[in-house]
Motif scaffolding. Structure first.
Motif, PDB file in Angstrom:
ATOM      1  N   LYS A 653       0.821  -1.204   0.000  1.00 27.83           N
ATOM      2  CA  LYS A 653       0.000   0.000   0.000  1.00 27.83           C
ATOM      3  C   LYS A 653       0.857   1.256   0.000  1.00 27.83           C
ATOM      4  O   LYS A 653       0.342   2.367   0.003  1.00 27.83           O
ATOM      5  CB  LYS A 653      -0.914   0.024   1.230  1.00 27.83           C
ATOM      6  CG  LYS A 653      -2.010  -1.010   1.213  1.00 27.83           C
ATOM      7  CD  LYS A 653      -2.962  -0.853   0.038  1.00 27.83           C
ATOM      8  CE  LYS A 653      -4.070   0.135   0.297  1.00 27.83           C
ATOM      9  NZ  LYS A 653      -5.013   0.185  -0.839  1.00 27.83           N
ATOM     10  N   GLY A 654       2.164   1.059   0.053  1.00 28.46           N
ATOM     11  CA  GLY A 654       3.045   2.213   0.058  1.00 28.46           C
ATOM     12  C   GLY A 654       3.140   2.849   1.436  1.00 28.46           C
ATOM     13  O   GLY A 654       3.222   4.062   1.567  1.00 28.46           O
ATOM     14  N   GLU A 655       3.103   2.018   2.470  1.00 26.62           N
ATOM     15  CA  GLU A 655       3.253   2.518   3.839  1.00 26.62           C
ATOM     16  C   GLU A 655       4.419   1.809   4.515  1.00 26.62           C
ATOM     17  O   GLU A 655       4.227   1.003   5.430  1.00 26.62           O
ATOM     18  CB  GLU A 655       1.948   2.264   4.613  1.00 26.62           C
ATOM     19  CG  GLU A 655       0.759   3.022   4.042  1.00 26.62           C
ATOM     20  CD  GLU A 655      -0.583   2.368   4.339  1.00 26.62           C
ATOM     21  OE1 GLU A 655      -1.607   2.883   3.861  1.00 26.62           O
ATOM     22  OE2 GLU A 655      -0.615   1.334   5.029  1.00 26.62           O
ATOM     23  N   PRO A 656       5.628   2.075   4.028  1.00 23.72           N
ATOM     24  CA  PRO A 656       6.782   1.298   4.486  1.00 23.72           C
ATOM     25  C   PRO A 656       7.033   1.416   5.994  1.00 23.72           C
ATOM     26  O   PRO A 656       7.450   0.441   6.625  1.00 23.72           O
ATOM     27  CB  PRO A 656       7.939   1.867   3.674  1.00 23.72           C
ATOM     28  CG  PRO A 656       7.470   3.149   3.104  1.00 23.72           C
ATOM     29  CD  PRO A 656       5.994   3.059   3.010  1.00 23.72           C
ATOM     30  N   GLN A 657       6.705   2.596   6.554  1.00 27.82           N
ATOM     31  CA  GLN A 657       6.934   2.752   8.004  1.00 27.82           C
ATOM     32  C   GLN A 657       6.094   1.748   8.789  1.00 27.82           C
ATOM     33  O   GLN A 657       6.594   1.059   9.670  1.00 27.82           O
ATOM     34  CB  GLN A 657       6.561   4.170   8.457  1.00 27.82           C
ATOM     35  CG  GLN A 657       7.556   5.230   8.053  1.00 27.82           C
ATOM     36  CD  GLN A 657       8.919   5.038   8.719  1.00 27.82           C
ATOM     37  OE1 GLN A 657       9.126   4.096   9.489  1.00 27.82           O
ATOM     38  NE2 GLN A 657       9.852   5.915   8.402  1.00 27.82           N
ATOM     39  N   ARG A 658       4.814   1.701   8.430  1.00 26.68           N
ATOM     40  CA  ARG A 658       3.929   0.782   9.144  1.00 26.68           C
ATOM     41  C   ARG A 658       4.349  -0.654   8.898  1.00 26.68           C
ATOM     42  O   ARG A 658       4.270  -1.499   9.782  1.00 26.68           O
ATOM     43  CB  ARG A 658       2.484   0.983   8.703  1.00 26.68           C
ATOM     44  CG  ARG A 658       1.976   2.347   9.035  1.00 26.68           C
ATOM     45  CD  ARG A 658       0.497   2.438   8.880  1.00 26.68           C
ATOM     46  NE  ARG A 658      -0.209   1.626   9.867  1.00 26.68           N
ATOM     47  CZ  ARG A 658      -1.535   1.521   9.913  1.00 26.68           C
ATOM     48  NH1 ARG A 658      -2.258   2.154   9.014  1.00 26.68           N
ATOM     49  NH2 ARG A 658      -2.115   0.796  10.823  1.00 26.68           N
ATOM     50  N   ALA A 659       4.803  -0.917   7.674  1.00 24.79           N
ATOM     51  CA  ALA A 659       5.267  -2.266   7.362  1.00 24.79           C
ATOM     52  C   ALA A 659       6.389  -2.644   8.306  1.00 24.79           C
ATOM     53  O   ALA A 659       6.421  -3.742   8.873  1.00 24.79           O
ATOM     54  CB  ALA A 659       5.736  -2.337   5.920  1.00 24.79           C
ATOM     55  N   LEU A 660       7.294  -1.684   8.514  1.00 26.35           N
ATOM     56  CA  LEU A 660       8.428  -1.966   9.397  1.00 26.35           C
ATOM     57  C   LEU A 660       7.967  -2.197  10.838  1.00 26.35           C
ATOM     58  O   LEU A 660       8.460  -3.089  11.526  1.00 26.35           O
ATOM     59  CB  LEU A 660       9.423  -0.822   9.364  1.00 26.35           C
ATOM     60  CG  LEU A 660      10.389  -0.818   8.180  1.00 26.35           C
ATOM     61  CD1 LEU A 660      11.431   0.274   8.365  1.00 26.35           C
ATOM     62  CD2 LEU A 660      11.074  -2.170   8.037  1.00 26.35           C
ATOM     63  N   GLU A 661       6.975  -1.396  11.260  1.00 24.12           N
ATOM     64  CA  GLU A 661       6.470  -1.565  12.638  1.00 24.12           C
ATOM     65  C   GLU A 661       5.897  -2.961  12.835  1.00 24.12           C
ATOM     66  O   GLU A 661       6.226  -3.649  13.805  1.00 24.12           O
ATOM     67  CB  GLU A 661       5.364  -0.547  12.929  1.00 24.12           C
ATOM     68  CG  GLU A 661       5.886   0.840  13.237  1.00 24.12           C
ATOM     69  CD  GLU A 661       4.792   1.892  13.058  1.00 24.12           C
ATOM     70  OE1 GLU A 661       3.598   1.541  13.240  1.00 24.12           O
ATOM     71  OE2 GLU A 661       5.132   3.051  12.713  1.00 24.12           O
ATOM     72  N   TYR A 662       5.028  -3.371  11.882  1.00 24.49           N
ATOM     73  CA  TYR A 662       4.451  -4.717  11.992  1.00 24.49           C
ATOM     74  C   TYR A 662       5.544  -5.778  11.912  1.00 24.49           C
ATOM     75  O   TYR A 662       5.501  -6.797  12.595  1.00 24.49           O
ATOM     76  CB  TYR A 662       3.413  -4.960  10.896  1.00 24.49           C
ATOM     77  CG  TYR A 662       2.037  -4.487  11.281  1.00 24.49           C
ATOM     78  CD1 TYR A 662       1.284  -5.219  12.200  1.00 24.49           C
ATOM     79  CD2 TYR A 662       1.498  -3.337  10.741  1.00 24.49           C
ATOM     80  CE1 TYR A 662       0.020  -4.786  12.567  1.00 24.49           C
ATOM     81  CE2 TYR A 662       0.227  -2.901  11.092  1.00 24.49           C
ATOM     82  CZ  TYR A 662      -0.508  -3.621  12.008  1.00 24.49           C
ATOM     83  OH  TYR A 662      -1.752  -3.207  12.368  1.00 24.49           O
TER      84      TYR A 662
END
Ligand SMILES: Nc1ncnc2c1ncn2[C@@H]1O[C@H](COP(=O)(O)OP(=O)(O)OP(=O)(O)O)[C@@H](O)[C@H]1O
Ligand SMILES: [Mg+2]
Length: 982
Positions: A653-662
């Motif tokens: 979805k283009g949300e790399p920050q959240r991806a990293l958090e998860y």
């Protein structure tokens, strides 16, 4: 109420009903006169007719039913009856369509009917038209152009040549309803012209109780007798016609008169024993025929022998015996059900008609629809359904138009609905139902049961589910004889096929819902019993039967298995369908922890096929549902998988920050439970997220961790992902290293990934690696090599529907093509990547795709569009924190500005500086080098030689160091062009 076509269907049930109604009116006319006379009552009856499906009440078995028909069809019939004047017969349009060629009808206008939105047209029935053959009825709507009967016509000609020479011949034209028997003899007749006397008689399906019906017709034609002729006129015509036989005429006349229902003039004829009389009549007709044939060759056609009655059949036997000395060609047409009882003679010809070839079939459909061209898929679909039967072809064509499934505009045809929704036309249905209904009870049951199994059915299965065990073999033999089915000799087990797909459809349609359900369930169970070790190859079949049999637990089981297999073969759309089917079935089972767990597993299994197809949103939905279930059950391991998916989802979805958090969360959970799978899947997309954020070195580190975790025996495990994580991290890391300018390291990683993907023979992973390899080659400046790899790789993506990787492959392919001078081809490729991603709702790397499109425009010299595209790219880069792409888009904007106005360097300088800043920060050496070239070129044009020299020298040094020879050459060429040197 009277029902026609039930319990035994007839292909001409509507005609029968109309005849019956007229005959009733006729019979009642006498009664009316009597009532008038004796009671002074004016008695007249009105009748209404309609045609359609009816539901009949309480069913015992197929032949013993409680006959209360209800529904729309009967309501409309009642309405027609109310409309009728006393003494009138009124039919609704559905019936009119079927009987119009055979009866004189008077339109009465349209009327509303309760429960029906459309008004119904009504017609009064006047009287039968005199003698119309079925082919003539069709011909009134226009005949299709004749196709594919050259050989048959040649054979008829041969037979005729022999017959004309005085050696009588018999030709049996054999074939299914509608295959073209009547049409063939019609064409033959046209070709013979006036050289012969053509006599013709038909048997009719309701004529079994009228002896000599076709013979009478032939005689009427010989004598020129019209329906309205008075008795005396008929007698005169008979006498005149008999002159050819000479002296015996007087002896023969009474028998022929008797046959034609006029006073024989000889009381002895009526007193004769019926069998004796029949013999005499036959003698008389034969003598007449023999005499006629001596004058002029005769062609005698008897149509539809399958409906012939015994008297006419006896006549034919005698005729055939005496044929060798007569100049007569006897043509007999019949369907395969009929077994001619005439033995075998040297002057017999059998002419079996075959279905017409596919391209001929399409010609018939085109003619029926009146269209010059036909959408090819529609044409083949119709051709396949009708299987070369001209009648079916015409009827399916007509039904399509009537149902509005196709539209004709200016001679061109448009398919309105999905071509797959073609239904069996009523007329064809009638023919086929009649055929099925005329079978014996055992055969009918057999056909119906077989139709539930499928177009093709194994004896083994049929035996297990048949209700008529003792009659099975005999039924099958008979069905084979009448060519309704045939034995498939290819397979290893005994197997049969419906000769016509539509027969199967109609037989299936003749079963009631409950009965179908029961049979499907039994068949499913029978397959399980019959092929215990081979169920794997039959899962789709089991799913089919258990779904229709509503055995839901079995549907869950087999749909899930079949889905897994489909996903393994990358048939992702089917896999998803099957998983959905399993979920539907599961929802019909009672709620239990076990079922809930299955529900979770099914949803989690949908990850790979949905992901590959780029269907992010449904996937997210399914995982949310799974999360709710898992939370309720406290299934931690499922929750792990769900969180690892969220890493992937947010990345896409283009949300790399959240991806990293998860991802971080996954790693912690993995740590706590020492769970390898979770660690790997978590890291896998963290690696991708880092790439997106421009944290290339970190990305490579994650990749190396995964490689370390999997190296050895677990290299080929997938942990629920679409590709092999081992190969996958190699691919991402190579991408990262390419950005950093470490092409050697990138290549080494790709080799590693490739080794594992090849060993596992995993197409998806190999394609992934190929695309990253292409990107790497392009980045390094080897566009031709890049195209050689990206071309086939994107083709595989298209074929296998690897949506995500198709987008990622199209962009570098586009730019490589542009560098090779093919900008015209490159632009749509670059655009396609973007539209494809827009469809999936993903955003990752969108900035890259726009940047690529901008570069392609730049190569094409379209600065306007290049700038617009790069600005869009920049917007996406900012929005999704994709810093690397931000740098690249600035560089493109620098190039645009430099070319647009070299005398005003400020804009270009600014863009290049911004790009350089990113490059420095993230270690993107290739980008930095490109910026130096850009600035050097800019200063060169402004004759700021020293600064130009400085930048270009740095650029060339960098390019050489990174082995980017293509770009090195370009930079050198720029220097030479500026008159400088290094
Ligand atoms: N070879 C052909 N080329 C084009 N149209 C054909 C051909 N054969 C048959 N047809 C058309 O198909 C329809 C059915 O053909 P026909 O009436 O001859 O069938 P049949 O075999 O006599 O059937 P039945 O057993 O019902 O009498 C007709 O409209 C006919 O014009
Ligand atoms: Mg016919």
């Amino acid at each position: 109420m009277a029902l026609f076509g039930a319990p035994i269907a007839h292909e001409d049930h509507a005609q029968r009903a109309a005849h019956a109604a007229l005959d009733m009116q006729h019979a009642l006319a006498g009664y009316r006169a009597e009532l008038e006379r004796t009671r002074g009552v004016d008695f007249r009856m009105r009748m209404g007719l309609n045609t359609g499906l009816v539901v009949v009440g309480a069913v015992g078995d197929n032949l013993r039913m409680d006959y209360t028909a209800v529904g729309d069809t009967t309501n409309t019939a009642a309405r027609m009856q109310q409309l009728a004047e006393p003494g009138q017969i009124v039919v609704a349009s559905a019936t009119e369509r079927l009987i119009a060629p055979y009866f004189e009808l008077e339109p009465l206008g349209t009327f509303t009917v309760k429960n029906r939105t459309q008004p119904v047209a009504a017609y009064a029935v006047r009287q039968p038209k005199s003698h119309v053959t079925r082919l003539a009825a069709r011909a009134s709507q226009g005949l299709s152009p004749l196709v594919g009967r050259d050989e048959a016509l040649a054979m008829l000609n041969q037979a005729f040549t022999a017959a004309r020479a005085g050696r009588g011949q018999v030709v049996f034209v054999v074939g299914d309803a509608g295959i073209g028997k009547s049409r063939l003899v019609y064409e033959f007749r046209q070709r013979l012209g006036d050289a012969v006397t053509w006599l013709q008689g038909e048997s009719v399906s309701f004529g079994q109780s009228s002896p000599f019906l076709p013979v009478i017709e032939v005689l009427k034609r010989i004598f020129g007798i019209e329906d309205r002729d008075p008795e005396s006129g008929i007698a005169g015509k008979i006498d005149a016609g008999l002159e050819v036989v000479g002296d015996d005429a007087a002896a023969l006349a009474p028998y022929l008169r008797y046959l034609l229902s006029v006073d024989p003039g000889d009381a002895g004829v009526a007193r004769l024993d019926p069998m004796q009389r029949r013999g005499k009549i036959v003698d008389a007709v034969l003598r007449l025929a023999a005499a006629r044939s001596r004058r002029r060759p005769l062609v005698v056609l008897f149509e539809d022998l399958h409906w012939i009655e015994v008297a006419s059949e006896d006549f034919l036997k005698r005729l055939i015996e005496s044929l060798p000395g007569m100049a007569v060609l006897l043509l007999l047409t019949h369907r395969p059900v009929y077994q001619p009882p005439f033995g075998d003679r040297t002057y017999f010809w059998r002419l079996p008609l075959q279905p017409v070839a596919q391209e001929d079939a399409i010609r018939i459909v085109r003619a029926t629809l009146g269209a010059e061209d036909l959408p090819p898929d529609l044409a083949t679909l119709i051709a396949r359904k009708a299987e070369g039967n001209p009648f079916f072809l015409e009827e399916i064509g007509r039904t399509l138009v009537e149902q509005g499934a196709v539209r004709l505009e200016d001679g061109r045809l448009f398919a309105a609905a999905s071509a797959a929704t073609i239904t069996v036309p009523d007329t064809v249905q009638d023919v086929l139902s009649a055929r099925i209904d005329r079978l014996g009870e055992g055969q009918k049951r057999t056909v119906q049961t077989a139709s539930v199994i499928g177009r093709q059915f194994a004896l083994e299965l049929l035996q297990r589910v048949s209700d008529v065990q003792d009659q099975l073999e005999r039924s099958l033999a008979e069905l084979t004889r009448i060519e309704m089915i045939y034995e498939n000799v290819e397979g290893s087990e005994r197997e049969y096929l419906f000769r016509h797909a539509l027969t199967q459809d109609v037989a299936y349609g003749s079963l009631l819902q409950a009965e179908r359900r029961r049979l499907h369930a039994r068949i499913g169970a029978a397959i399980e019993d019959a092929y215990p070790g081979r169920l794997e190859e039959r899962t789709e079949e089991l799913v089919f039967h258990f779904t229709r049999g509503e055995v839901w637990d079995k549907v869950v089981q087999y749909a899930r298995e079949a889905a897994g297999r489909a996903a393994g073969l990358f048939i992702d759309a089917r896999a998803v369908e099957l998983y959905e089917l399993a979920l539907d079935a599961l929802a019909r089972l009672p709620d239990s922890p076990e079922h809930a767990r299955t529900g979770i597993d099914l949803r989690l299994a949908m990850r790979a096929p949905l992901w590959r197809a780029g269907r992010l949103e449904p996937l997210f939905e399914r995982f949310k549902e799974a999360e709710a279930l898992a939370t309720r059950l406290g299934e931690t391991s499922s929750l792990d998988t769900i969180y690892s998916f969220l890493v992937q989802y947010h990345w896409a979805k283009g949300e790399p920050q959240r991806a990293l958090e998860y991802g971080q969360r996954c790693l912690e959970m993995a740590e706590a439970r020492n769970d390898l799978g979770l660690r790997v899947t978590g890291k896998f997309y963290m690696c991708w997220a880092c790439e997106g954020l421009g944290r290339y070195r970190e990305g490579v580190e994650h990749a190396r961790d995964v490689i370390g975790l999997l190296e050895g025996p677990r290299e080929q495990e997938r942990f629920g992902l679409s590709g092999l994580p081992y190969s996958g991290v190699c691919a991402v890391a190579s991408w990262c290293l390419a950005e950093l300018g470490d092409f050697g390291g990138a290549r080494e990683l790709l080799r590693q990934g490739e080794r594992v993907a090849v060993a596992a023979d995993h197409v998806y992973s190999r394609t992934t690696l190929a695309i990253c390899h292409g990107y790497l080659l392009l980045h390094q400046g080897r566009p031709a090599d890049a195209v050689a790899i990206l071309g086939p790789a994107t083709k595989t993506c298209r074929e296998k529907n690897f949506a995500g990787w198709l987008m990622l492959g199209l962009s570098p392919l586009a730019y490589a093509s542009a560098l090779l001078g093919q900008t015209v081809e490159a632009i749509p490729l670059a655009q396609e990547a973007i539209t494809a991603q827009e469809k999936t709702g993903a955003f990752v790397n969108r900035a890259y795709m726009h940047m690529t499109l901008a570069r392609v425009y730049l190569e094409a010299g379209d600065l306007e569009r290049a700038e617009a595209s790069a600005r869009t790219g920049l917007g996406f880069a900012d929005q999704h924190a994709e810093r690397g792409w931000r740098g690249w888009n600035h560089w493109v904007l620098g190039e645009v500005a430099a070319r647009r106005d070299p005398r005003d360097p400020a804009q270009a300088e600014d863009q290049y500086h911004q790009a350089t800043r990113v490059a420095t920060e993230l270690g993107m050496r290739p980008l930095a080098a490109h910026c130096h070239v850009g600035l050097g070129t800019l200063y060169g044009r402004l004759t700021r030689q020293r600064k130009a020299q400085e930048h270009l020298t740095i650029a060339t040094t960098m390019f050489r160091g990174m082995d980017m020879l293509f770009w090195l050459e370009k930079a050198r060429a720029t220097i030479t062009a500026m008159g400088g040197h290094l």
